[in-house]
Motif scaffolding. Structure first.
Motif, PDB file in Angstrom:
ATOM      1  N   ASN A  81      36.315 -30.798   9.146  1.00 40.67           N
ATOM      2  CA  ASN A  81      35.344 -31.797   8.681  1.00 40.67           C
ATOM      3  C   ASN A  81      35.870 -32.607   7.500  1.00 40.67           C
ATOM      4  N   ASN A 142      35.208 -46.147  16.602  1.00 44.16           N
ATOM      5  CA  ASN A 142      35.208 -45.001  17.520  1.00 44.16           C
ATOM      6  C   ASN A 142      33.862 -44.294  17.391  1.00 44.16           C
ATOM      7  N   PRO A 143      33.047 -44.305  18.432  1.00 46.18           N
ATOM      8  CA  PRO A 143      31.684 -43.742  18.319  1.00 46.18           C
ATOM      9  C   PRO A 143      31.650 -42.280  17.880  1.00 46.18           C
ATOM     10  N   LYS A 144      32.665 -41.493  18.267  1.00 43.10           N
ATOM     11  CA  LYS A 144      32.621 -40.063  17.928  1.00 43.10           C
ATOM     12  C   LYS A 144      32.825 -39.813  16.437  1.00 43.10           C
ATOM     13  N   HIS A 145      33.378 -40.843  15.735  1.00 41.74           N
ATOM     14  CA  HIS A 145      33.555 -40.692  14.290  1.00 41.74           C
ATOM     15  C   HIS A 145      32.308 -41.113  13.517  1.00 41.74           C
ATOM     16  N   GLN A 146      31.397 -41.818  14.182  1.00 40.59           N
ATOM     17  CA  GLN A 146      30.197 -42.295  13.492  1.00 40.59           C
ATOM     18  C   GLN A 146      29.220 -41.153  13.208  1.00 40.59           C
ATOM     19  N   LYS A 147      29.143 -40.173  14.143  1.00 40.85           N
ATOM     20  CA  LYS A 147      28.288 -38.992  13.983  1.00 40.85           C
ATOM     21  C   LYS A 147      26.860 -39.372  13.586  1.00 40.85           C
ATOM     22  N   TYR A 152      31.470 -44.961   8.544  1.00 39.75           N
ATOM     23  CA  TYR A 152      32.103 -43.666   8.321  1.00 39.75           C
ATOM     24  C   TYR A 152      33.414 -43.852   7.564  1.00 39.75           C
ATOM     25  N   GLU A 210      45.225 -40.735  17.333  1.00 42.40           N
ATOM     26  CA  GLU A 210      44.745 -39.394  17.694  1.00 42.40           C
ATOM     27  C   GLU A 210      45.814 -38.337  17.503  1.00 42.40           C
TER      28      GLU A 210
END
Length: 690
Positions: A81, A142-147, A152, A210
């Motif tokens: 995290n 990147n949507p997965k980094h927005q959480k 972000y 990545e």
């Protein structure tokens, strides 16, 4: 010469077979101990939440306190995290898009017929704004980094230098276009031309890397410490009569891990091996003593003994393999397969004794040995009790369900005892027991293989042999129907008697059905198959006697050709013992009193019966055959016949070697009388009540 050579082999075997069992014992001990783990075993057993019942434990060396798996997992999550996703700044994106923008600007300007005098200043101004946007950066969101958040943090890598940034501080293609709209000054027509052109040349130059992010995360995870603090040499780890809480438990686990690691390199392998030889040797010796005291027949039979030692050795080698290759859970090993196999092939006492000995040895090499021994002992006992005999195909499945139930009860009890809560039960820990029970079903094919290889007869094999559709029995029924019917009646009598006094009823039935199979060679010479004159009328008494006696030898020959087990063939050998063929013997004496007679010509070769089963069959055979001579059978004549036949066998010492008691004989007489009266439809006169 060949015959002498063959006999010499038998003599040598008999001479050294008594020593063979001790050689097999030594091989079993050495093979087992050779492969077992060689480091000294940690001596203490402990559980979280339980009281430390040993003396105060002082650390003999310094060691680091290991983190729990949960703590390490939390550290990993925290590290992941805290590591920001890395975005590479790509200079070449602006270079490519800038060159294309300038080349297309002139074409766009002319196509919109704008004033040439204003072209250069607007081109420079718009290009400068484009440069400002690209210098600040256009991110590929990147949507997965927005959480769940719009913006972000991320690490921006420029010229191999990483700086922390936020997606709010850079442009997206949408916000970059808005920036151009707000900051470009000009007429509406010129502004629209510039925006249309610039929109197609706004490309992200901050791209998520990545691979680099994964590498950074992996390096960070490797650097996570697996320890938290130290216990110094001489420090108290746990005091006597102290409850083992989370902290103390982790110290004990760390102490055990360090101890095991040190003893692998420090401990004397030779002394450890000696200790294993003593323990395993002692266990095997106890097994041999048990066999010598209670199962002398197995102790004297090298084949059966080798099977038992093979089962023990194989199971312990499987355990060794599991420890060596770090099997995820030792409860996956089907230890209950041992009592199942031994129970079916031998008996209950041996199965329980052998299972306990195997579990005791295994307990030295598994963690939480008391818990392990409790699980396996109770499950093994249930396995033994649930298989009285394997006469139905579903018997193993029923037994497997009982074993699984035993594991479940033990699992629930131990878990509740340890946790004191239903909500903390980890049901995934029960899955290895399910898999172990499924593997125990392999006992069925193994039993078949052991029967063939070691010549042991199980109840399953006996059931197959007693099927009257068996090829050999069908042949007997066709060639000698009278003998076949006689055999069926003898089987019924003997089975009922042995069931009452205790013994192997299936074995007796099989022996009874095949005991006269040798009569197929010359069926017409036996009275039950004769329909007219007897062929003995034309033969000397000696020859007739030899024909009658020959059915024993012929029966052994036929059954061996059909590969019947020796335990069944024993009934053929013993069903006449070493008695005389009295009819022809007495006829010879009566008609040739002046001639010398060799009594052995008229005597069966023996041996006499040597077990309850063979003794009961001899009596049933004689009684059933004699009952056929009764002209008017009634209760008295049948009773007298049974008494006379059994008393005669006793007088002839035919029952000396079988363990039939006088009480057993009285029970046998009663059963024979009752069944014969039923066969001949004799009415029993009951006394009238006054």
């Amino acid at each position: 010469m060949a015959k002498i050579k063959k006999n010499s082999h038998k003599i040598l075997y008999r001479k050294y077979s008594s020593n063979l069992k001790y050689v097999m014992m030594a091989v079993c001990v050495l093979v087992t101990t050779f492969y077992l783990p060689k480091q000294p075993r940690f001596r203490y057993e402990f559980e979280k939440g339980k009281t430390w019942l040993n003396k105060d434990l002082i650390s003999p060396f310094s060691f680091a306190i290991l983190k729990t798996p949960q703590q390490i997992e939390e550290d990993k999550k925290s590290v992941i995290n805290n590591i920001l996703p890395l975005y590479q700044y790509k200079d070449e994106v602006f270079k490519d898009q800038s060159e294309a923008y300038l080349n297309e600007f002139d074409v766009k300007w002319r196509s919109n017929t704008l004033n040439e005098a204003d072209k250069e200043i607007n081109r420079q101004r718009s290009h400068q704004l484009l440069k400002t946007i690209y210098t600040r950066g256009i991110i590929d969101i990147n949507p997965k980094h927005q959480k769940g958040n719009k913006y972000y943090d991320f690490s921006q890598v420029r010229n191999n230098v990483s700086t922390k940034s936020n997606s709010q501080d850079v442009f997206t293609t949408e916000t970059a276009l808005n920036y151009l709209k707000e900051n470009f000054k000009g007429s509406d027509e010129i502004k629209q031309t510039v925006l249309d052109l610039a929109e197609s040349h706004l490309k992200p130059n901050l791209l998520f890397d990545e691979s680099l992010t994964a590498t950074v995360q992996a390096n960070a995870l490797k650097s996570i410490s697996t320890t938290k603090g130290m216990v110094q040499k001489g420090d108290l780890i746990v005091a006597n009569d102290t409850v083992i809480d989370e902290e103390v438990y982790q110290k004990l686990v760390s102490f055990r891990e360090t101890y095991d690691a040190q003893t692998k390199s420090v401990g004397d392998d030779k002394l450890v091996f000696l200790g294993q030889v003593l323990l395993v040797g002692f266990i095997i010796t106890l097994l041999m003593v048990f066999l010598y005291l209670f199962r002398k027949d197995i102790f004297a039979d090298s084949r059966q003994l080798s099977l038992i030692l093979l089962v023990v050795t194989s199971m312990l080698l499987v355990l060794t393999w599991a420890i060596k290759f770090n099997l995820s859970n030792l409860y996956l090993i089907p230890f209950c397969i041992v009592p199942i196999i031994i129970r079916i092939l031998f008996d209950t006492r041996l199965a329980l004794n052998l299972h306990l000995l195997v579990i005791l040895i295994a307990g030295f090499f598994v963690p939480n040995s008391f818990e392990f021994v409790f699980y396996q002992t109770t499950a093994g006992m249930v396995a033994i009790y649930s298989i009285k005999n394997l006469v139905k195909r579903e018997q193993l499945l029923i037994s497997a369900s009982f074993i699984l139930s035993a594991y479940f009860i033990s699992f629930m009890g131990i878990t509740l005892l340890r946790e004191g809560s239903l909500t903390h039960i980890e049901w995934a820990n029960f899955l290895p027991f399910v898999f172990s029970v499924l593997l125990s079903l392999l006992a069925y094919p193994l039993i078949y293989a052991f029967e063939r290889v070691f010549g042991i007869t199980s109840d399953v094999a006996l059931i197959e042999l007693t099927n009257t559709n068996n090829k050999l029995l069908r042949e007997l029924a066709f060639k000698a129907p009278g003998t076949f019917q006689h055999s069926l009646q003898v089987a019924n009598l003997a089975e009922a008697a042995i069931f009452k006094i205790g013994g192997n009823a299936l074995l007796v039935r099989a022996g009874a059905l095949y005991h006269d199979v040798g009569k197929m060679e010359n069926p017409q010479y036996f009275i039950e198959n004769q329909t007219g004159t007897s062929p003995h009328d034309k033969l000397p008494y000696e020859q007739s006697a030899q024909i009658i006696i020959r059915h024993v030898h012929k029966g052994i020959e036929i059954t061996r050709k059909h590969k019947l087990p020796e335990s069944v063939i024993d009934f053929i050998r013993t069903h006449h013992g070493n008695t005389r063929v009295d009819y022809f013997y007495q006829s010879f004496l009566k008609n040739s009193p002046e001639k010398f007679i060799d009594e052995n010509i008229f005597r069966y070769p023996g041996p006499i019966p040597f077990s309850k089963e063979t003794g009961v069959l001899m009596l049933a055979d004689s009684v059933e055959a004699a009952s056929r001579s009764l002209k008017n059978p009634d209760a008295q004549s049948i009773s007298d016949l049974v008494e006379r036949i059994i008393d005669y066998k006793l007088e002839q010492n035919q029952l000396d070697n079988c363990d039939l008691t006088l009480k057993d004989l009285e029970t046998i007489k009663l059963i024979f009388k009752t069944m014969l009266m039923s066969i001949y439809h004799v009415r029993i006169d009951y006394p009238k009540t006054v």
